[in-house]
Design a protein around this motif. Sequence first.
Motif, PDB file in Angstrom:
ATOM      1  N   SER A 103       0.963  -0.748   0.316  1.00 27.60           N
ATOM      2  CA  SER A 103       0.431  -0.457  -0.141  1.00 27.60           C
ATOM      3  C   SER A 103       0.851   1.396   0.123  1.00 27.60           C
ATOM      4  CB  SER A 103      -1.184   0.025   0.846  1.00 27.60           C
ATOM      5  OG  SER A 103      -1.508  -1.076   1.733  1.00 27.60           O
ATOM      6  N   ALA A 108     -12.824  -2.440  -0.875  1.00 28.26           N
ATOM      7  CA  ALA A 108     -12.828  -1.216   0.371  1.00 28.26           C
ATOM      8  C   ALA A 108     -13.837  -0.266  -0.313  1.00 28.26           C
ATOM      9  CB  ALA A 108     -11.926  -1.270   1.028  1.00 28.26           C
ATOM     10  N   GLU A 151     -11.049  -8.981   0.963  1.00 29.82           N
ATOM     11  CA  GLU A 151     -11.330  -7.707   1.133  1.00 29.82           C
ATOM     12  C   GLU A 151     -12.080  -7.249  -0.032  1.00 29.82           C
ATOM     13  OE1 GLU A 151      -9.560  -4.733   0.617  1.00 29.82           O
ATOM     14  OE2 GLU A 151      -8.720  -5.703  -0.933  1.00 29.82           O
ATOM     15  N   SER A 202      -5.989  12.871   1.169  1.00 28.84           N
ATOM     16  CA  SER A 202      -5.764  11.296   1.482  1.00 28.84           C
ATOM     17  C   SER A 202      -4.588  10.982   1.509  1.00 28.84           C
ATOM     18  CB  SER A 202      -6.067  10.578   0.841  1.00 28.84           C
ATOM     19  OG  SER A 202      -7.250  10.872   0.117  1.00 28.84           O
ATOM     20  N   ASP A 224      -5.639  -1.003  -0.987  1.00 28.59           N
ATOM     21  CA  ASP A 224      -5.765   0.505  -0.361  1.00 28.59           C
ATOM     22  C   ASP A 224      -5.337   0.239   0.773  1.00 28.59           C
ATOM     23  OD1 ASP A 224      -7.955  -0.358   0.657  1.00 28.59           O
ATOM     24  OD2 ASP A 224      -8.102   1.622   1.332  1.00 28.59           O
ATOM     25  N   TYR A 230      -0.694   5.461   9.044  1.00 25.53           N
ATOM     26  CA  TYR A 230      -0.617   4.334   9.052  1.00 25.53           C
ATOM     27  C   TYR A 230       0.496   3.700   8.709  1.00 25.53           C
ATOM     28  CZ  TYR A 230      -5.526   4.922   9.924  1.00 25.53           C
ATOM     29  OH  TYR A 230      -7.149   5.666   9.921  1.00 25.53           O
ATOM     30  N   LEU A 282      -5.214  -3.908   6.193  1.00 25.38           N
ATOM     31  CA  LEU A 282      -5.698  -4.003   7.463  1.00 25.38           C
ATOM     32  C   LEU A 282      -7.024  -5.069   7.906  1.00 25.38           C
ATOM     33  CD1 LEU A 282      -6.080  -0.093   8.812  1.00 25.38           C
ATOM     34  CD2 LEU A 282      -3.677  -1.708   8.959  1.00 25.38           C
ATOM     35  N   LYS A 283      -8.204  -4.874   6.815  1.00 26.40           N
ATOM     36  CA  LYS A 283      -8.611  -6.210   7.284  1.00 26.40           C
ATOM     37  C   LYS A 283      -8.283  -7.844   7.314  1.00 26.40           C
ATOM     38  CE  LYS A 283     -12.802  -3.317   4.857  1.00 26.40           C
ATOM     39  NZ  LYS A 283     -13.214  -3.712   3.775  1.00 26.40           N
ATOM     40  N   GLN A 334      -7.564   0.440   4.160  1.00 30.50           N
ATOM     41  CA  GLN A 334      -8.392  -0.073   4.293  1.00 30.50           C
ATOM     42  C   GLN A 334      -8.883  -1.594   4.208  1.00 30.50           C
ATOM     43  OE1 GLN A 334     -12.483   1.958   3.546  1.00 30.50           O
ATOM     44  NE2 GLN A 334     -10.990   2.750   2.049  1.00 30.50           N
ATOM     45  N   GLU A 358      -2.889   9.411   4.823  1.00 33.56           N
ATOM     46  CA  GLU A 358      -2.927   7.609   4.484  1.00 33.56           C
ATOM     47  C   GLU A 358      -0.782   7.826   5.462  1.00 33.56           C
ATOM     48  OE1 GLU A 358      -5.144   7.064   0.706  1.00 33.56           O
ATOM     49  OE2 GLU A 358      -3.374   6.651   0.729  1.00 33.56           O
ATOM     50  N   VAL A 366     -12.780   3.218  -1.584  1.00 29.37           N
ATOM     51  CA  VAL A 366     -11.194   4.357  -2.343  1.00 29.37           C
ATOM     52  C   VAL A 366     -11.985   5.475  -3.343  1.00 29.37           C
ATOM     53  CG1 VAL A 366      -9.509   3.928  -2.584  1.00 29.37           C
ATOM     54  CG2 VAL A 366      -9.980   2.313  -1.758  1.00 29.37           C
TER      55      VAL A 366
END
Length: 209
Positions: A14, A77, A75, A154, A106, A161, A111-112, A108, A158, A79
């Motif tokens: 990512s 998301a 997953e 964004s 991305d 993270y 992280l999933k 999200q 980002e 975006v």
Amino acid sequence: MTKSNKKGVLIVISGPSGAGKGTICKELLDKRDDLYLSVSATTRAPRKEEIHGVNYYFLTKEEFECKVSENDFLEWAEVYGNYYGTPKSNVDKMLNTGKNVILEIDIQGALKIKENSEDGVFIFILPPSMEELKKRITNRQSETQESLMRRFSSAYQEINYISKYNYGIINDTVENAVQKIENIICAERCRVDRIKDDILESKEGFIHE
Ligand code: 5GP
């Protein structure tokens, strides 16, 4: 659970839009045949040079939602106002044949996956500077002004993270970044928790007691 080095490594990449993830992944794939890049599904409109089934599976919102309800994604998301998702089927198949699978997704989504996977390797790609990032995003002729602004703001959020990832790579040159990712793959495949079961199973072959 038995771990085996015969299984590939799941590599999740990512980073903010414009950091150069796409170019790095393409270069890695050209260089090595032990890698498989997962093709995502999206509801975003194709860019001029993009091909269905190669860059993305371009779906309507209804088609995408149908796949979500059938649990077809590892997953997914939203975006920049569109849906993106990783189809499950090929990822497991490729890992089991020993290929290292790259997901360019991305934060999200990453992280999933991290919540559900004990084995993944999480790599965050950074631009050399925010100034350079702005230049790269602005040079993308394919985006509308609104989309450019959204991607740039964004990017600032980002970068916070990065602490959720295992490795951070500054994309100063594509060559350097690719070399570092190759080093990570090599190190990850040597990790004792990945190889120990294979070694213990066949230890007569190379350990003399
Ligand atoms: P782009 O529209 O520039 O191709 O991609 C926009 C963002 O969506 C990028 O950050 C890209 O990594 C992310 N993305 C692409 N495929 C997926 C996916 O399958 N899942 C998630 N969560 N993000 C994705």
